[in-house]
Design a protein around this motif. Structure first.
Motif, PDB file in Angstrom:
ATOM      1  N   THR A 269       5.158  11.411 -21.596  1.00  0.00           N
ATOM      2  CA  THR A 269       4.887   9.996 -21.829  1.00  0.00           C
ATOM      3  C   THR A 269       5.103   9.628 -23.286  1.00  0.00           C
ATOM      4  O   THR A 269       5.575   8.534 -23.607  1.00  0.00           O
ATOM      5  N   TYR A 270       4.744  10.569 -24.184  1.00  0.00           N
ATOM      6  CA  TYR A 270       4.878  10.325 -25.619  1.00  0.00           C
ATOM      7  C   TYR A 270       6.342  10.223 -26.046  1.00  0.00           C
ATOM      8  O   TYR A 270       6.663   9.529 -27.014  1.00  0.00           O
ATOM      9  N   PHE A 271       7.215  10.900 -25.338  1.00  0.00           N
ATOM     10  CA  PHE A 271       8.613  10.935 -25.742  1.00  0.00           C
ATOM     11  C   PHE A 271       9.483   9.945 -24.955  1.00  0.00           C
ATOM     12  O   PHE A 271      10.687  10.119 -24.865  1.00  0.00           O
ATOM     13  N   ASN A 272       8.852   8.899 -24.397  1.00  0.00           N
ATOM     14  CA  ASN A 272       9.656   7.886 -23.717  1.00  0.00           C
ATOM     15  C   ASN A 272      10.430   7.077 -24.747  1.00  0.00           C
ATOM     16  O   ASN A 272      10.104   7.052 -25.950  1.00  0.00           O
TER      17      ASN A 272
ATOM     18  N   LEU B 138       8.605   4.391 -27.151  1.00  0.00           N
ATOM     19  CA  LEU B 138       7.789   4.957 -28.219  1.00  0.00           C
ATOM     20  C   LEU B 138       8.647   5.612 -29.292  1.00  0.00           C
ATOM     21  O   LEU B 138       8.347   5.513 -30.485  1.00  0.00           O
ATOM     22  N   LEU B 139       9.716   6.287 -28.895  1.00  0.00           N
ATOM     23  CA  LEU B 139      10.618   6.882 -29.892  1.00  0.00           C
ATOM     24  C   LEU B 139      11.229   5.809 -30.782  1.00  0.00           C
ATOM     25  O   LEU B 139      11.348   5.984 -31.996  1.00  0.00           O
ATOM     26  N   MET B 140      11.636   4.694 -30.178  1.00  0.00           N
ATOM     27  CA  MET B 140      12.209   3.607 -30.967  1.00  0.00           C
ATOM     28  C   MET B 140      11.175   3.036 -31.942  1.00  0.00           C
ATOM     29  O   MET B 140      11.506   2.640 -33.059  1.00  0.00           O
ATOM     30  N   SER B 141       9.907   3.018 -31.521  1.00  0.00           N
ATOM     31  CA  SER B 141       8.855   2.483 -32.388  1.00  0.00           C
ATOM     32  C   SER B 141       8.599   3.376 -33.596  1.00  0.00           C
ATOM     33  O   SER B 141       7.997   2.933 -34.586  1.00  0.00           O
ATOM     34  N   LEU B 142       9.043   4.642 -33.539  1.00  0.00           N
ATOM     35  CA  LEU B 142       8.846   5.570 -34.652  1.00  0.00           C
ATOM     36  C   LEU B 142       9.932   5.450 -35.719  1.00  0.00           C
ATOM     37  O   LEU B 142       9.780   6.000 -36.813  1.00  0.00           O
ATOM     38  N   ILE B 143      11.007   4.749 -35.434  1.00  0.00           N
ATOM     39  CA  ILE B 143      12.129   4.686 -36.383  1.00  0.00           C
ATOM     40  C   ILE B 143      11.724   4.092 -37.736  1.00  0.00           C
ATOM     41  O   ILE B 143      12.139   4.601 -38.786  1.00  0.00           O
ATOM     42  N   PRO B 144      10.899   3.031 -37.788  1.00  0.00           N
ATOM     43  CA  PRO B 144      10.425   2.575 -39.112  1.00  0.00           C
ATOM     44  C   PRO B 144       9.684   3.661 -39.881  1.00  0.00           C
ATOM     45  O   PRO B 144       9.823   3.772 -41.106  1.00  0.00           O
TER      46      PRO B 144
ATOM     47  N   THR C 263      -0.347  -0.617 -26.179  1.00  0.00           N
ATOM     48  CA  THR C 263      -1.550  -0.176 -26.873  1.00  0.00           C
ATOM     49  C   THR C 263      -1.469   1.273 -27.331  1.00  0.00           C
ATOM     50  O   THR C 263      -2.250   1.696 -28.174  1.00  0.00           O
ATOM     51  N   MET C 264      -0.538   2.042 -26.788  1.00  0.00           N
ATOM     52  CA  MET C 264      -0.387   3.447 -27.159  1.00  0.00           C
ATOM     53  C   MET C 264       0.677   3.576 -28.248  1.00  0.00           C
ATOM     54  O   MET C 264       1.845   3.312 -28.010  1.00  0.00           O
ATOM     55  N   SER C 265       0.250   3.985 -29.448  1.00  0.00           N
ATOM     56  CA  SER C 265       1.209   4.059 -30.545  1.00  0.00           C
ATOM     57  C   SER C 265       1.406   5.476 -31.066  1.00  0.00           C
ATOM     58  O   SER C 265       2.235   5.694 -31.948  1.00  0.00           O
ATOM     59  N   SER C 266       0.669   6.460 -30.584  1.00  0.00           N
ATOM     60  CA  SER C 266       0.811   7.840 -31.037  1.00  0.00           C
ATOM     61  C   SER C 266       0.458   8.784 -29.901  1.00  0.00           C
ATOM     62  O   SER C 266      -0.114   8.373 -28.882  1.00  0.00           O
ATOM     63  N   PHE C 267       0.808  10.058 -30.095  1.00  0.00           N
ATOM     64  CA  PHE C 267       0.428  11.053 -29.093  1.00  0.00           C
ATOM     65  C   PHE C 267      -1.089  11.113 -28.943  1.00  0.00           C
ATOM     66  O   PHE C 267      -1.610  11.268 -27.834  1.00  0.00           O
ATOM     67  N   LEU C 268      -1.821  10.976 -30.055  1.00  0.00           N
ATOM     68  CA  LEU C 268      -3.276  11.057 -29.987  1.00  0.00           C
ATOM     69  C   LEU C 268      -3.856   9.942 -29.122  1.00  0.00           C
ATOM     70  O   LEU C 268      -4.803  10.176 -28.359  1.00  0.00           O
ATOM     71  N   ASP C 269      -3.300   8.727 -29.226  1.00  0.00           N
ATOM     72  CA  ASP C 269      -3.739   7.643 -28.343  1.00  0.00           C
ATOM     73  C   ASP C 269      -3.620   8.052 -26.878  1.00  0.00           C
ATOM     74  O   ASP C 269      -4.547   7.892 -26.082  1.00  0.00           O
ATOM     75  N   ILE C 270      -2.446   8.572 -26.548  1.00  0.00           N
ATOM     76  CA  ILE C 270      -2.158   8.945 -25.158  1.00  0.00           C
ATOM     77  C   ILE C 270      -3.042  10.106 -24.725  1.00  0.00           C
ATOM     78  O   ILE C 270      -3.651  10.081 -23.645  1.00  0.00           O
ATOM     79  N   ALA C 271      -3.159  11.140 -25.588  1.00  0.00           N
ATOM     80  CA  ALA C 271      -3.922  12.337 -25.232  1.00  0.00           C
ATOM     81  C   ALA C 271      -5.406  12.020 -25.058  1.00  0.00           C
ATOM     82  O   ALA C 271      -6.062  12.526 -24.138  1.00  0.00           O
ATOM     83  N   LEU C 272      -5.964  11.182 -25.948  1.00  0.00           N
ATOM     84  CA  LEU C 272      -7.373  10.837 -25.831  1.00  0.00           C
ATOM     85  C   LEU C 272      -7.630   9.968 -24.604  1.00  0.00           C
ATOM     86  O   LEU C 272      -8.710  10.018 -24.009  1.00  0.00           O
ATOM     87  N   ASN C 273      -6.659   9.169 -24.234  1.00  0.00           N
ATOM     88  CA  ASN C 273      -6.791   8.398 -23.008  1.00  0.00           C
ATOM     89  C   ASN C 273      -6.853   9.338 -21.801  1.00  0.00           C
ATOM     90  O   ASN C 273      -7.688   9.181 -20.906  1.00  0.00           O
TER      91      ASN C 273
ATOM     92  N   CYS D 270      13.282  22.207 -25.408  1.00  0.00           N
ATOM     93  CA  CYS D 270      12.422  21.587 -26.420  1.00  0.00           C
ATOM     94  C   CYS D 270      12.056  20.180 -25.980  1.00  0.00           C
ATOM     95  O   CYS D 270      12.927  19.319 -25.827  1.00  0.00           O
ATOM     96  N   ILE D 271      10.774  19.925 -25.790  1.00  0.00           N
ATOM     97  CA  ILE D 271      10.335  18.620 -25.303  1.00  0.00           C
ATOM     98  C   ILE D 271      10.636  17.508 -26.308  1.00  0.00           C
ATOM     99  O   ILE D 271      10.824  16.352 -25.937  1.00  0.00           O
ATOM    100  N   GLY D 272      10.714  17.855 -27.583  1.00  0.00           N
ATOM    101  CA  GLY D 272      10.933  16.834 -28.611  1.00  0.00           C
ATOM    102  C   GLY D 272      12.349  16.777 -29.151  1.00  0.00           C
ATOM    103  O   GLY D 272      12.565  16.341 -30.283  1.00  0.00           O
ATOM    104  N   TRP D 273      13.337  17.171 -28.341  1.00  0.00           N
ATOM    105  CA  TRP D 273      14.708  17.255 -28.874  1.00  0.00           C
ATOM    106  C   TRP D 273      15.242  15.892 -29.303  1.00  0.00           C
ATOM    107  O   TRP D 273      15.953  15.791 -30.308  1.00  0.00           O
ATOM    108  N   ARG D 274      14.902  14.823 -28.581  1.00  0.00           N
ATOM    109  CA  ARG D 274      15.386  13.489 -28.983  1.00  0.00           C
ATOM    110  C   ARG D 274      14.701  13.034 -30.270  1.00  0.00           C
ATOM    111  O   ARG D 274      15.331  12.440 -31.151  1.00  0.00           O
TER     112      ARG D 274
END
Length: 508
Positions: free
Chosen positions: A147-150, A153-159, A281-291, A453-457
């Motif tokens: 879910t974190y690597f959709n 969310l990846l596009m939101s990390l570019i800034p 509302t989910m902006s980081s892995f921690l948001d998602i994981a804590l949910n 690797c789950i984070g290859w993108r």
């Protein structure tokens, strides 16, 4: 019989008993070895096999750790084969750079467990994380972490990636026009800050003391894990688990636990009655994981371990790729100039912001990075383990738990697949027409298949953005010679001697 004679006889009897026990132990040991090797005879008689010494196999040849990658590669040449068997300890492992076998292993559901010989030391340091967990745990956690690597969310990390790149420019500017410098730790610091902010949603303030301790802790842990892996084949893995190892592991756990508590106390965690996923509302892995944790799909321990896994895996491998790219550009000025011209044509000004759309307009950068990852894959060796008895080839039937190792470092440099100049840096290896002719399983910088690797993108995007910004602002050179490069497996790829680089601010 005198007392002294009786005493000598008793001493002689004790010696005989000890000698008998030692003899029994030796005979039992050799019988065990005989049975064990007979058990795997259907494998070892069908492919070239390196036996080594009783109980330790070839493990002694893999130490010191700096010899590991090159020793593993040497047997392909010695046997003139792409697949061989080697005894590590009391078990054989299959070592291969055969693309057909690699395809079978990476695509088969029978090989969804990681090879214990490589990954047990990681599991000791980061228990049950996504890197090492067994198939049932991995399937559950990977589905959630994906879910974190959709894409959104990846596009939101570019800034964030752009801010990290500009921070690196500021730091490197202080070293420009002043001789050669060690840059790897500086790059690792930058990628660590990006990884923590992306994973945990925490703004990493400039110059925080904990940043340095985090880098040191991750570095110590990765180094110790690599030595643990090498020593474990001799049954001496405990020697690598030094007080520094436990201190680093404890610091990382405490640090992640503190971040989780701060995140929760600051009400950053979404409050929901039932599990739901909302991209807004989910902006980081921690948001998602804590949910997930809030709704019983994760335990707090899962959040801690997966956070350490994601940060540890991403920051060092990304830093290695960026640093290796700069090393190659420093040693190949013609390639650096051609890449600079491509970048300059899109960004004539130094103050730039890279978008995802821009990444489609830098094909030569793609070629340079692909060639860098060919010669210097961030993860130089991977392995899988059979869950049940399974067929590897038409002749090889593998028993459960047999391990298959793929030395990516060797695969990417094999002349069989890459030609007589396989050891040289040549971005034209990744011209579209050249790629089309090549077997896709001879190039796997992010592994292959379901357990890739789950984070290859994430890695591809952040590496390219940072390199674009750095090459646009600086010219890199080095006096270090390409032929003197020597690489070490420390879970991720390390340099035995890190080349120092000179940095010159570009005038245009």
């Amino acid at each position: 019989m005198s007392p002294s004679t009786e005493k000598l006889d008793n001493c002689y009897c004790v010696q005989l008993r000890y000698l008998f026990l030692i003899l029994c132990l030796i005979l039992t040991s050799y019988f065990y070895i005989y049975i064990k090797r007979k058990q795997f005879k259907n494998i070892t008689t069908k492919i070239p096999t390196v036996v080594g010494l009783p109980f330790i196999g070839i493990a002694y040849k893999l130490i010191p750790i700096k010899r590991f990658l090159y020793r593993i590669s040497s047997y392909f040449e010695e046997f003139n084969t792409s697949t061989y068997c080697a005894w590590l300890g009391t078990y054989p492992v299959i070592v291969t750079i055969d693309p057909d076998i690699i395809k079978t292993v990476t695509s088969s559901p029978e090989f969804l467990n990681k090879a214990e010989v490589l990954y047990n030391p990681i599991d000791k340091a980061i228990p049950k994380g996504i890197i090492t967990s067994e198939v049932h745990t991995w399937k559950h956690n990977r589905k959630l972490i994906n879910t974190y690597f959709n894409n959104k969310l990846l596009m939101s990390l570019i800034p964030l990636f752009n801010r990290g790149a500009n921070t690196s420019v500021k730091r490197l500017s202080k070293l420009s026009n002043g001789g050669e410098h060690k840059l790897f730790d500086l790059i690792k610091r930058g990628t660590l800050e990006i990884a923590i902010e992306a994973t945990m949603g925490i703004d990493m303030s400039e110059g925080a003391c904990e940043n340095y301790e985090l880098i040191d802790s991750f570095t110590v842990l990765m180094e110790r894990i690599a030595k643990d892996a090498a020593c474990s084949t001799l049954g001496l893995g405990f020697l690598a688990r030094t007080p520094g190892y436990y201190k680093a592991r404890r610091f990382l756990r405490n640090y992640m636990n503190k971040l989780i508590e701060e995140h929760t106390n600051n009400n950053n965690m979404p409050k929901v009655e039932e599990w739901q996923y909302d991209e807004d509302t989910m902006s980081s892995f921690l948001d998602i994981a804590l949910n997930y944790c809030n709704n019983g799909k994760f335990k707090k321990e899962d959040v801690i371990m997966e956070s350490i896994s994601l940060i540890g895996a991403s920051f060092e491998t990304v830093a290695t790729a960026i640093y290796s790219g700069l090393v190659m550009l420093s040693m190949h000025s013609d390639v650096q100039e051609k890449l600079f011209q491509e970048i300059h044509s899109i960004w004539p000004e130094k103050d730039i912001h890279v978008t995802y759309e821009h990444l489609k307009d830098v094909p030569y950068l793609d070629m340079v990075m692909s060639e860098t990852l060919r010669l210097m894959p961030s993860i130089p060796i991977v392995g899988r383990q059979a869950i049940h008895q399974t067929k590897l080839t038409s002749e090889l039937i593998l028993p459960p738990k047999i391990q298959v190792i793929v030395p990516i470092f060797s695969l990417h440099r094999a002349e069989t697949w890459w030609g007589p100049k396989a050891h040289l840096f040549n971005p034209e290896n990744f011209l579209p027409e050249t790629i089309a002719k090549r077997n896709p399983y001879v190039y796997m910088p992010f592994s292959k298949g379901a357990r890739n690797c789950i984070g290859w993108r994430y890695a591809e995007i952040v590496v390219r953005i940072l390199l674009i910004v750095l090459v646009r602002n600086f010219k890199f050179t080095t006096s270090f010679k390409y032929q003197d490069l020597h690489f070490v497996d420390h879970v991720s790829l390390w340099y035995d001697v890190e080349p120092n680089l000179s940095i010159e601010l570009r005038k245009i």
